[in-house]
Motif scaffolding. Sequence first.
Motif, short mmCIF file in Angstrom:
data_model
loop_
_atom_site.label_atom_id
_atom_site.label_comp_id
_atom_site.label_asym_id
_atom_site.label_seq_id
_atom_site.Cartn_x
_atom_site.Cartn_y
_atom_site.Cartn_z
N LYS A 138 0.83 -1.23 -0.17
CA LYS A 138 -0.11 -0.05 0.03
C LYS A 138 0.65 1.28 -0.08
CE LYS A 138 -2.85 -1.22 3.37
NZ LYS A 138 -3.78 -1.29 4.34
N ALA A 139 1.91 1.30 0.60
CA ALA A 139 2.95 2.22 0.79
C ALA A 139 3.54 2.35 -0.41
CB ALA A 139 3.88 2.25 1.79
N ARG A 140 3.96 1.40 -1.22
CA ARG A 140 4.38 1.57 -2.50
C ARG A 140 3.50 2.21 -3.60
NH1 ARG A 140 6.44 -3.66 -5.15
NH2 ARG A 140 7.08 -2.05 -6.62
N ALA A 141 2.02 1.88 -3.48
CA ALA A 141 1.19 2.20 -4.43
C ALA A 141 0.86 3.84 -4.18
CB ALA A 141 -0.15 1.54 -4.21
N PHE A 151 1.53 7.01 -6.75
CA PHE A 151 0.69 8.08 -7.32
C PHE A 151 1.23 9.60 -7.12
CE2 PHE A 151 -2.47 4.44 -5.98
CZ PHE A 151 -2.42 4.04 -7.29
N ARG A 152 1.87 9.71 -5.85
CA ARG A 152 2.40 11.06 -5.55
C ARG A 152 3.30 11.33 -6.50
NH1 ARG A 152 3.05 14.72 -1.32
NH2 ARG A 152 4.50 16.26 -2.14
N GLU A 153 4.67 10.24 -6.98
CA GLU A 153 5.61 10.61 -8.03
C GLU A 153 4.81 11.04 -9.37
OE1 GLU A 153 8.85 8.10 -10.33
OE2 GLU A 153 7.90 7.13 -8.53
N ILE A 213 -0.99 -1.07 -13.67
CA ILE A 213 -1.30 0.26 -13.25
C ILE A 213 -0.12 1.44 -13.42
CG2 ILE A 213 -0.99 0.73 -10.70
CD1 ILE A 213 -4.37 0.75 -12.58
N GLN A 214 0.98 1.03 -13.10
CA GLN A 214 2.10 2.19 -13.30
C GLN A 214 2.17 2.34 -14.91
OE1 GLN A 214 5.18 -0.19 -10.96
NE2 GLN A 214 5.74 1.74 -10.35
#
Length: 300
Positions: free
Chosen positions: A12-15, A19-21, A227-228
């Motif tokens: 979850k933290a990676r996702a 999204f922030r990046e 999704i990336q």
Amino acid sequence: MAENTTEMRAEKARAAAWFRELRDQIVASFEGLEDSHAEGPFTEMDAGRFDVSETKRTAEDGSDAGGGLMSVMRGGRVFEKVGVNISEVYGTLGERAQNAMAARKGLPGMKDDPRFWASGISLVAHMRNPHVPAVHMNTRMFWTPHGWWFGGGSDLNPCIEYAEDTTHFHGVQQAHLDPHGGDLYPRLKAWADEYFYIPHRGRARGVGGIFLDDHNTGDWQADFALIQDIGRAFLPAYVPLVEARRGMACDDADKDAQLIHRGLYAEYNLVYDRGTKFGLETGHDANAVLMSLPPLAKWV
């Protein structure tokens, strides 16, 4: 099951970090388009900049339930209004949201345990020049103790259509999807055509794109990579269209066509869009949820 294990918390933290990046990349690119617009209409205006504010979600008991960043540019040379929002929210779903989520693929049991976590990026751009198409993009991850899924996509919404723009936009989407399976692009294109259709008008919102929801193959790494790549496709699919059209001359008839099409866009987002409904039903910041609405629109 999707128990909140150490591994799932890390995923979850990676996702959320991705999204922030992606948000940061898009904001920098769009401000660069404002700075580089030196020929054609609207060059006499100041280059636009994003106003950034924090958003908050408050649970029914008054406790913190997450939030995000709302980044909105208004009145630019190229962008009349564009929002690029990210969020990370959590808590328990209310009854209406529970009923909606219980019907989702792979997410039964919401009434027994309505905990959730969600993160994503949402973008809508309404352009100054009517020849430049409006655009929408979002990607997201949703988690409950009963399952997780990814969703999102992007679609092009011109008021004045150019076949070559549509071809380019779809071609870039396909190039980013094909490494994940040759059947993926045609399936997600068809899904977008169905999802972004306006029944009461008997027409599509725009010229389509790609869309998926409830995506969970059981392989989180593979689904996250997909999704990336949907997110990575956005700038190369859209920015060349802006660069090609922003200097074109436009008149009152062009602007009128743009305002009427914006009315169509607003109708869809208020009546049919699942993201709008979910955001309002779960108590997220209403200004952030309704960021997608155009600054001006017209109905005939």
